[in-house]
Write an enzyme that holds these catalytic residues in place. Structure first.
Site, PDB file in Angstrom:
ATOM      1  CB  THR A 193      -0.873  -0.035   1.275  1.00  0.00           C
ATOM      2  OG1 THR A 193      -1.804  -1.096   1.127  1.00  0.00           O
ATOM      3  CG2 THR A 193      -1.610   1.259   1.518  1.00  0.00           C
ATOM      4  N   GLY A 223     -10.331  -3.059   3.390  1.00  0.00           N
ATOM      5  CA  GLY A 223      -9.406  -2.913   4.528  1.00  0.00           C
ATOM      6  C   GLY A 223      -9.498  -1.538   5.162  1.00  0.00           C
ATOM      7  CG  ASP A 224      -5.923  -0.189   7.006  1.00  0.00           C
ATOM      8  OD1 ASP A 224      -5.813  -1.050   6.097  1.00  0.00           O
ATOM      9  OD2 ASP A 224      -4.952   0.477   7.414  1.00  0.00           O
ATOM     10  N   GLY A 245      -0.706  -2.077   6.419  1.00  0.00           N
ATOM     11  CA  GLY A 245      -0.597  -3.283   7.226  1.00  0.00           C
ATOM     12  C   GLY A 245      -1.851  -4.124   7.113  1.00  0.00           C
ATOM     13  N   GLY A 247      -5.165  -4.706   7.423  1.00  0.00           N
ATOM     14  CA  GLY A 247      -6.216  -3.708   7.587  1.00  0.00           C
ATOM     15  C   GLY A 247      -7.239  -3.990   8.661  1.00  0.00           C
TER      16      GLY A 247
HETATM   17  N1  ASP Z   1      -3.816  -1.983   4.705  1.00  0.00           N
HETATM   18  C1  ASP Z   1      -4.103  -2.614   3.445  1.00  0.00           C
HETATM   19  C2  ASP Z   1      -5.368  -3.408   3.557  1.00  0.00           C
HETATM   20  O1  ASP Z   1      -5.558  -4.071   4.549  1.00  0.00           O
HETATM   21  C3  ASP Z   1      -3.030  -3.511   2.954  1.00  0.00           C
HETATM   22  C4  ASP Z   1      -1.663  -2.902   2.904  1.00  0.00           C
HETATM   23  O2  ASP Z   1      -1.344  -2.008   3.681  1.00  0.00           O
HETATM   24  O3  ASP Z   1      -0.888  -3.316   2.045  1.00  0.00           O
HETATM   25  O4  ASP Z   1      -6.136  -3.406   2.612  1.00  0.00           O
END
Ligand code: ASP
Length: 328
Positions: A193, A223-224, A245, A247
């Site tokens: 991300t 996700g987050d 991270g 999420g």
């Molecule tokens: N945070 C992102 C998600 O959970 C994934 C990432 O940070 O790569 O969708």
């Protein structure tokens, strides 16, 4: 003249040290956290990531050095990373279980606390610009799926065929995941991300985050990253945060807002607040990291993974690009 400079000098002397040192603008970016270890990284992969981060820092700092807003700078930096297939956002996004690319993004303006977000979009070249369009061109904060795609076309954002986002490497990762039947939160995961936070010459902060989510996601999983308060938050009274991270844990911990709340109500430094919240997220089982900047000009990052693709630059500071945990 002499008298004026004496007065200016006296004024400067009376300012607290932190105010004297305050950079005129700051920019911090990330390209995902995860198990980045020298032994596991190819020289090509490392060089491509460093170059991508450097180009994104250049794009954002050009805006800020020209007197542009933090909001414009974080959008500009994230667009570069979305266009770069090395990162899991825009082109080069990970695949869903069904073999599609569904993109999430969000942006927030710390001066007004206006925010915009999109989830599961499939046709907009730069989802971060679509998130901004939701913020500025609609009465809403978050649009998802077909409706968000439709809004994007209606507002005239650059449309691409869904195949534009697909890369061989990401398809291979999906095939590996399916073959191994590994968990989505496999410890070896590298989150790709992207995100940016900035403070501009007026002291305003902004944050932006963009992602393809996680490989093999199903059932419309979000996700987050597009969730304001979890993956992204900006408040001039505290700081701007962008996360990467696992999420689900970042949503449960309300990571980005929680950090801003600690800074605002407890007066903690950005670094201290981020370390505490990342520790709490790790205690829940969540791995990943955050980048931050505040109106004081403080820049920070914190991650509980071996590495994080990251970079920072300010009006008065040298450009830093780093990957491994033991750098900087
Ligand atoms: N945070 C992102 C998600 O959970 C994934 C990432 O940070 O790569 O969708």
């Amino acid at each position: 003249m002499i008298r004026l400079s004496l007065i200016a000098g006296a004024l400067l002397m009376s300012l607290p040290a932190a105010a004297q040192d305050k950079p005129q603008w700051t920019l911090v970016i990330h390209g995902g956290a995860g198990v980045m270890e020298r032994a596991k990284m190819t020289p090509e992969r490392e060089a491509a990531a460093r170059k991508g981060l450097d180009t994104a820092l250049e794009a954002g700092s050009k805006v800020l050095a020209g007197g542009g807003s933090a909001l414009d700078a974080v959008e500009a930096a994230v667009k570069v990373l979305e266009d770069d297939p090395s990162f899991n956002a825009g082109r080069g996004a990970v695949f869903t279980y069904d073999g599609t690319n569904e993109l999430d993004a969000s942006i927030m303006d710390g001066a007004t606390r206006r925010a915009g977000a999109v989830a599961g979009v499939t046709r907009t070249r730069n989802p971060i610009s679509l998130a901004r369009k939701v913020m500025e061109g609609s009465p809403h904060v978050m649009l998802a799926g077909k409706g968000a795609d439709q809004f994007s076309a209606e507002k005239g954002l650059e449309q691409v065929a869904p195949s534009y986002f697909a890369t061989k490497e990401r398809r291979r990762q999906l095939e590996t995941l399916k073959a191994k039947k590994t968990s989505w939160f496999d410890i070896d995961r590298k989150f790709g991300t992207v995100g940016a936070v900035a403070m501009d010459a007026k002291g305003h902060v902004a944050a932006a985050t963009s992602t393809g989510g996680i490989t093999g996601k199903r059932w419309g999983r979000i996700g987050d990253s597009p969730v304001i308060g979890a993956g992204t938050y900006a408040d001039d009274r505290a700081c701007a945060v962008s996360a990467t991270g696992a999420g689900e844990y970042f949503i449960r911990a309300g990571v980005a807002h929680e950090i801003c709340a600690r800074v605002r109500f407890k007066g903690e430094s950005l670094k201290a607040a981020a370390d505490i919240v990342m520790k709490e997220t790790a205690d829940l089982g969540g791995t990943g990291g955050v980048i931050l900047t505040g109106p004081s000009g403080e820049m920070a990052w914190s991650f509980n993974t071996p590495g994080m693709y990251r970079g920072k630059v300010s009006a008065s500071g040298e450009k830093v690009v780093a990957i491994y945990g033991d750098e900087d």
